[in-house]
Design an enzyme around this catalytic site. Sequence first.
Site, PDB file in Angstrom:
ATOM      1  N   HIS A   1       2.092  -2.758   8.006  1.00  0.00           N
ATOM      2  CA  HIS A   1       2.470  -3.969   8.906  1.00  0.00           C
ATOM      3  C   HIS A   1       1.784  -3.714  10.381  1.00  0.00           C
ATOM      4  CE1 HIS A   1       5.648  -1.767  11.091  1.00  0.00           C
ATOM      5  NE2 HIS A   1       6.044  -1.332  10.141  1.00  0.00           N
TER       6      HIS A   1
ATOM      7  N   ASP B   1       2.739  -5.564  13.019  1.00  0.00           N
ATOM      8  CA  ASP B   1       3.495  -5.951  14.111  1.00  0.00           C
ATOM      9  C   ASP B   1       4.527  -4.683  14.542  1.00  0.00           C
ATOM     10  OD1 ASP B   1       5.020  -5.899  11.492  1.00  0.00           O
ATOM     11  OD2 ASP B   1       6.691  -7.385  12.257  1.00  0.00           O
TER      12      ASP B   1
ATOM     13  N   ASP C   1       4.751   3.614  14.134  1.00  0.00           N
ATOM     14  CA  ASP C   1       5.387   2.757  13.321  1.00  0.00           C
ATOM     15  C   ASP C   1       4.735   1.245  13.519  1.00  0.00           C
ATOM     16  OD1 ASP C   1       6.885   1.255  11.556  1.00  0.00           O
ATOM     17  OD2 ASP C   1       8.800   1.387  12.699  1.00  0.00           O
TER      18      ASP C   1
ATOM     19  N   GLU D   1       7.094  -7.441   9.452  1.00  0.00           N
ATOM     20  CA  GLU D   1       8.032  -6.373   8.843  1.00  0.00           C
ATOM     21  C   GLU D   1       9.116  -6.071   9.923  1.00  0.00           C
ATOM     22  OE1 GLU D   1       9.452  -2.642   7.485  1.00  0.00           O
ATOM     23  OE2 GLU D   1       8.720  -2.937   9.547  1.00  0.00           O
ATOM     24  N   GLU D   2       8.798  -5.871  11.146  1.00  0.00           N
ATOM     25  CA  GLU D   2       9.978  -5.565  11.955  1.00  0.00           C
ATOM     26  C   GLU D   2      11.091  -6.793  12.252  1.00  0.00           C
ATOM     27  OE1 GLU D   2      10.632  -2.587  12.522  1.00  0.00           O
ATOM     28  OE2 GLU D   2       8.549  -1.585  12.735  1.00  0.00           O
TER      29      GLU D   2
ATOM     30  N   GLU E   1       4.585   3.764   6.170  1.00  0.00           N
ATOM     31  CA  GLU E   1       5.435   3.849   7.058  1.00  0.00           C
ATOM     32  C   GLU E   1       5.563   5.215   7.370  1.00  0.00           C
ATOM     33  OE1 GLU E   1       7.209   1.819   8.530  1.00  0.00           O
ATOM     34  OE2 GLU E   1       6.959  -0.173   7.455  1.00  0.00           O
TER      35      GLU E   1
ATOM     36  N   HIS F   1      10.301   3.289  17.469  1.00  0.00           N
ATOM     37  CA  HIS F   1      11.239   2.415  17.966  1.00  0.00           C
ATOM     38  C   HIS F   1      11.907   2.931  19.406  1.00  0.00           C
ATOM     39  CE1 HIS F   1      12.089  -0.048  14.403  1.00  0.00           C
ATOM     40  NE2 HIS F   1      10.842   0.212  14.163  1.00  0.00           N
TER      41      HIS F   1
END
Length: 384
Positions: A72, A74, A105, A140-141, A169, A357
């Site tokens: 991903h 995003d 990520d 995805e997030e 990932e 994150h």
Amino acid sequence: MPADPAALARDLLRCPSVTPAEGGALDLVARVLGAAGFTVERVTFSEPGFADVENLFARIGEGGPHLVFAGHTDVVPAGDAAAWTHPPFAGEIADGVLYGRGAVDMKGAVACAMAAALDHLAASGGRPKGTLSFLLTGDEEGVAVNGTVKLLRWAAARGERFDHCLLGEPTNPDALGDMIKIGRRGSLNGTLVVSGTAGHVAYPQRADNPVRHIVRLAAALMGEPLDHGTEHFDPSNLEITSIDVGNPTVNVIPAEARARFNIRFNDRHTFASLKALVEARAAAAAQGARWRIDWEPSNADAFVTAPGAFVDTVRDAIVMVTGRTPVLSTSGGTSDARFIKDYCPVVEFGLVQASMHGVDERVPVADLAALTAVYREIFARYFG
Ligand SMILES: [Zn+2]
């Protein structure tokens, strides 16, 4: 000259693609892969009540084997941008470390996979011996309703058949080469609801206090392990996360009590067998209490990609490049692998998880080079 994953990652980090915004990230991927000869498709999915989300599918080559790299572009929001040492969408490199939201990520891994693909194509006359594709989502997030699930269905409908999937990932707890994910535990939420009879706290014999019952039932649900684990999985675990009565009055016995819980479960269970197991435990501890469990729908069942040639290919490439022997793990939360596994075997390997994150999400440029080398080695071995 080999492709430069740090430059690609830096450019991706400068795209502000906080879900559901595309932010220019898929444009960049389309440009890079298109220039290398990939056929690139942009697909936007919609769902009433949700933002439209852009996704991308790119492929090169013909016939099998077909390896798809999934991921991903995003990212989660940066949070307090002022708390960052380097701005979260500037893609700055300092002392050999690239900073930015999505560094691990997982824009970093997307950049590494693109660089590895370019290198592989350059080394093999411009085409793989088979088919190599990229399946990238922008959802995805977030709520993930316009992402991988629909993109897989879309690809299948146009006749794409994947033999294996590599999902990028971040899988490594501490250092690149620590861990491959070969499966994921399932996840199921429920609420235990206990009904009683309200009354005055001074006359408990005239009431039926649901708090007494829910304490006993909750202890029973969390008491014994749900199982003892399986070949590739830890024991399944039920965790009560909240007990709620909502009673503002200390001298009133309430009429109802609720306990929310989540179960992370292994491949010994199906949704049906798991629910039956938990309900049997509650029944055994009920002592006449009136209870029920409201189960939430779940799309996260447990799965494992059996060790074999594909897992060996990934592991051997990691050993060769990093000198470390990765653990084959099914730990951690869920990922889009739970959707991909319905189409082909899927293995996950990416960057180091530590800063994902968080404030100052970052990746050493050396890790980007090493992950690119791992992916390049996987491509070389896979396409022989
Ligand atoms: Zn991710």
